[in-house]
Design a protein around this motif. Sequence first.
Motif, mmCIF file in Angstrom:
data_model
loop_
_atom_site.group_PDB
_atom_site.id
_atom_site.type_symbol
_atom_site.label_atom_id
_atom_site.label_comp_id
_atom_site.label_asym_id
_atom_site.label_seq_id
_atom_site.Cartn_x
_atom_site.Cartn_y
_atom_site.Cartn_z
ATOM 1 N N LEU A 126 -29.914 11.714 -4.134
ATOM 2 C CA LEU A 126 -29.017 11.636 -2.971
ATOM 3 C C LEU A 126 -27.549 11.680 -3.389
ATOM 4 C CD1 LEU A 126 -30.840 8.978 -0.786
ATOM 5 C CD2 LEU A 126 -30.520 11.392 -0.249
ATOM 6 N N ALA A 127 -27.218 10.993 -4.468
ATOM 7 C CA ALA A 127 -25.828 10.981 -4.940
ATOM 8 C C ALA A 127 -25.406 12.369 -5.426
ATOM 9 C CB ALA A 127 -25.647 9.947 -6.044
ATOM 10 N N VAL A 128 -26.292 13.061 -6.141
ATOM 11 C CA VAL A 128 -25.998 14.426 -6.602
ATOM 12 C C VAL A 128 -25.802 15.344 -5.393
ATOM 13 C CG1 VAL A 128 -26.988 16.453 -7.764
ATOM 14 C CG2 VAL A 128 -27.103 14.205 -8.861
ATOM 15 N N GLN A 129 -26.654 15.175 -4.399
ATOM 16 C CA GLN A 129 -26.537 15.990 -3.184
ATOM 17 C C GLN A 129 -25.200 15.722 -2.478
ATOM 18 O OE1 GLN A 129 -29.685 15.300 -0.380
ATOM 19 N NE2 GLN A 129 -29.338 17.241 0.668
ATOM 20 N N LYS A 130 -24.804 14.451 -2.404
ATOM 21 C CA LYS A 130 -23.507 14.107 -1.797
ATOM 22 C C LYS A 130 -22.370 14.768 -2.569
ATOM 23 C CE LYS A 130 -24.221 9.445 -1.273
ATOM 24 N NZ LYS A 130 -23.767 8.056 -1.117
ATOM 25 N N ASP A 164 -7.647 9.877 0.993
ATOM 26 C CA ASP A 164 -8.975 9.503 1.483
ATOM 27 C C ASP A 164 -10.070 10.387 0.876
ATOM 28 O OD1 ASP A 164 -7.843 7.492 2.976
ATOM 29 O OD2 ASP A 164 -7.895 8.605 4.873
ATOM 30 N N TYR A 165 -9.766 11.667 0.737
ATOM 31 C CA TYR A 165 -10.711 12.610 0.120
ATOM 32 C C TYR A 165 -10.971 12.195 -1.329
ATOM 33 C CZ TYR A 165 -12.464 17.171 -1.606
ATOM 34 O OH TYR A 165 -13.195 18.178 -2.170
ATOM 35 N N ASP A 166 -9.903 11.874 -2.041
ATOM 36 C CA ASP A 166 -10.027 11.439 -3.433
ATOM 37 C C ASP A 166 -10.840 10.151 -3.528
ATOM 38 O OD1 ASP A 166 -9.287 11.534 -6.309
ATOM 39 O OD2 ASP A 166 -8.207 9.685 -5.797
ATOM 40 N N GLU A 167 -10.631 9.224 -2.594
ATOM 41 C CA GLU A 167 -11.391 7.967 -2.570
ATOM 42 C C GLU A 167 -12.883 8.230 -2.372
ATOM 43 O OE1 GLU A 167 -10.497 4.545 -2.837
ATOM 44 O OE2 GLU A 167 -8.685 5.426 -3.707
ATOM 45 N N ARG A 168 -13.225 9.148 -1.476
ATOM 46 C CA ARG A 168 -14.639 9.481 -1.246
ATOM 47 C C ARG A 168 -15.269 10.074 -2.495
ATOM 48 N NH1 ARG A 168 -16.666 13.091 2.481
ATOM 49 N NH2 ARG A 168 -14.770 14.303 2.544
ATOM 50 N N ILE A 169 -14.545 10.999 -3.122
ATOM 51 C CA ILE A 169 -15.062 11.624 -4.349
ATOM 52 C C ILE A 169 -15.222 10.573 -5.445
ATOM 53 C CG2 ILE A 169 -14.510 13.225 -6.230
ATOM 54 C CD1 ILE A 169 -13.290 15.070 -4.086
ATOM 55 N N SER A 170 -14.237 9.708 -5.601
ATOM 56 C CA SER A 170 -14.311 8.657 -6.630
ATOM 57 C C SER A 170 -15.499 7.743 -6.394
ATOM 58 C CB SER A 170 -13.020 7.834 -6.647
ATOM 59 O OG SER A 170 -11.937 8.628 -7.055
ATOM 60 N N GLY A 171 -15.754 7.404 -5.145
ATOM 61 C CA GLY A 171 -16.901 6.561 -4.822
ATOM 62 C C GLY A 171 -18.211 7.208 -5.224
ATOM 63 N N ILE A 172 -18.339 8.495 -4.951
ATOM 64 C CA ILE A 172 -19.565 9.222 -5.315
ATOM 65 C C ILE A 172 -19.691 9.323 -6.833
ATOM 66 C CG2 ILE A 172 -20.748 11.458 -5.198
ATOM 67 C CD1 ILE A 172 -19.469 11.749 -2.364
ATOM 68 N N ILE A 173 -18.595 9.596 -7.514
ATOM 69 C CA ILE A 173 -18.623 9.712 -8.975
ATOM 70 C C ILE A 173 -18.999 8.369 -9.600
ATOM 71 C CG2 ILE A 173 -17.175 10.069 -11.024
ATOM 72 C CD1 ILE A 173 -15.736 12.262 -9.302
ATOM 73 N N ASN A 174 -18.454 7.272 -9.070
ATOM 74 C CA ASN A 174 -18.821 5.943 -9.575
ATOM 75 C C ASN A 174 -20.307 5.662 -9.360
ATOM 76 O OD1 ASN A 174 -16.231 5.394 -10.445
ATOM 77 N ND2 ASN A 174 -15.658 4.337 -8.563
ATOM 78 N N GLU A 175 -20.810 6.046 -8.216
ATOM 79 C CA GLU A 175 -22.227 5.878 -7.916
ATOM 80 C C GLU A 175 -23.071 6.687 -8.902
ATOM 81 O OE1 GLU A 175 -25.241 6.673 -4.113
ATOM 82 O OE2 GLU A 175 -23.086 6.918 -3.838
ATOM 83 N N LEU A 176 -22.674 7.926 -9.153
ATOM 84 C CA LEU A 176 -23.393 8.779 -10.102
ATOM 85 C C LEU A 176 -23.351 8.194 -11.515
ATOM 86 C CD1 LEU A 176 -22.164 12.202 -8.745
ATOM 87 C CD2 LEU A 176 -24.566 11.522 -8.917
ATOM 88 N N ASN A 177 -22.176 7.722 -11.931
ATOM 89 C CA ASN A 177 -22.050 7.119 -13.262
ATOM 90 C C ASN A 177 -22.977 5.914 -13.401
ATOM 91 O OD1 ASN A 177 -20.144 8.987 -14.123
ATOM 92 N ND2 ASN A 177 -18.411 7.688 -13.631
ATOM 93 N N ALA A 178 -23.040 5.082 -12.369
ATOM 94 C CA ALA A 178 -23.903 3.900 -12.400
ATOM 95 C C ALA A 178 -25.377 4.286 -12.509
ATOM 96 C CB ALA A 178 -23.670 3.050 -11.158
ATOM 97 N N LEU A 179 -25.719 5.457 -12.014
ATOM 98 C CA LEU A 179 -27.101 5.941 -12.069
ATOM 99 C C LEU A 179 -27.372 6.788 -13.314
ATOM 100 C CD1 LEU A 179 -27.437 6.815 -8.292
ATOM 101 C CD2 LEU A 179 -28.636 4.973 -9.496
#
Length: 160
Positions: A107-111, A125-140
Amino acid sequence: MQAHPAAQDDDMWYVITEGPMKILKANNDVAITEGAPHRLEKLQDEWTTEDKRKVNLDNVAKDILYKTLDKVTFSKIKMCRTAKEFWEKLIQLCEGNDQTKENKLSLAVQKFDNIKMKIGESMHDYDERISGIINELNALGKVYSNKEIALKVVRGLPKE
């Protein structure tokens, strides 16, 4: 004699990841042939103050961990007997099993693959969304290079 704080931290982490400490002593009745002496558990009346502190670490660790939980999570974990059981159950609840982790990663890769800047969205805001997804991916465990991230940011910008 008081244990050094760093040693106490190491002991605490040991109890959480390996289980309650066993208080051992050298068994002088067994001849040492190679390496360290044979060890056996000390009787309770032989324990030093430091031994008693180490034995109690499991209770201290459970108490600390319990105090960090909300009521719902606590109700799912309260039956654990040791800090190690508690920790393993908490990991399972928070991270899930391998199938759950795989699903979260997919799901994170798809996002990440589908992210686009929204109409009227600020760059911040766009940068914040991308950073959130990248952090999620890194954690996984999924790490993208800076080049891949930069390309995704640029490709996600509106044509204007």
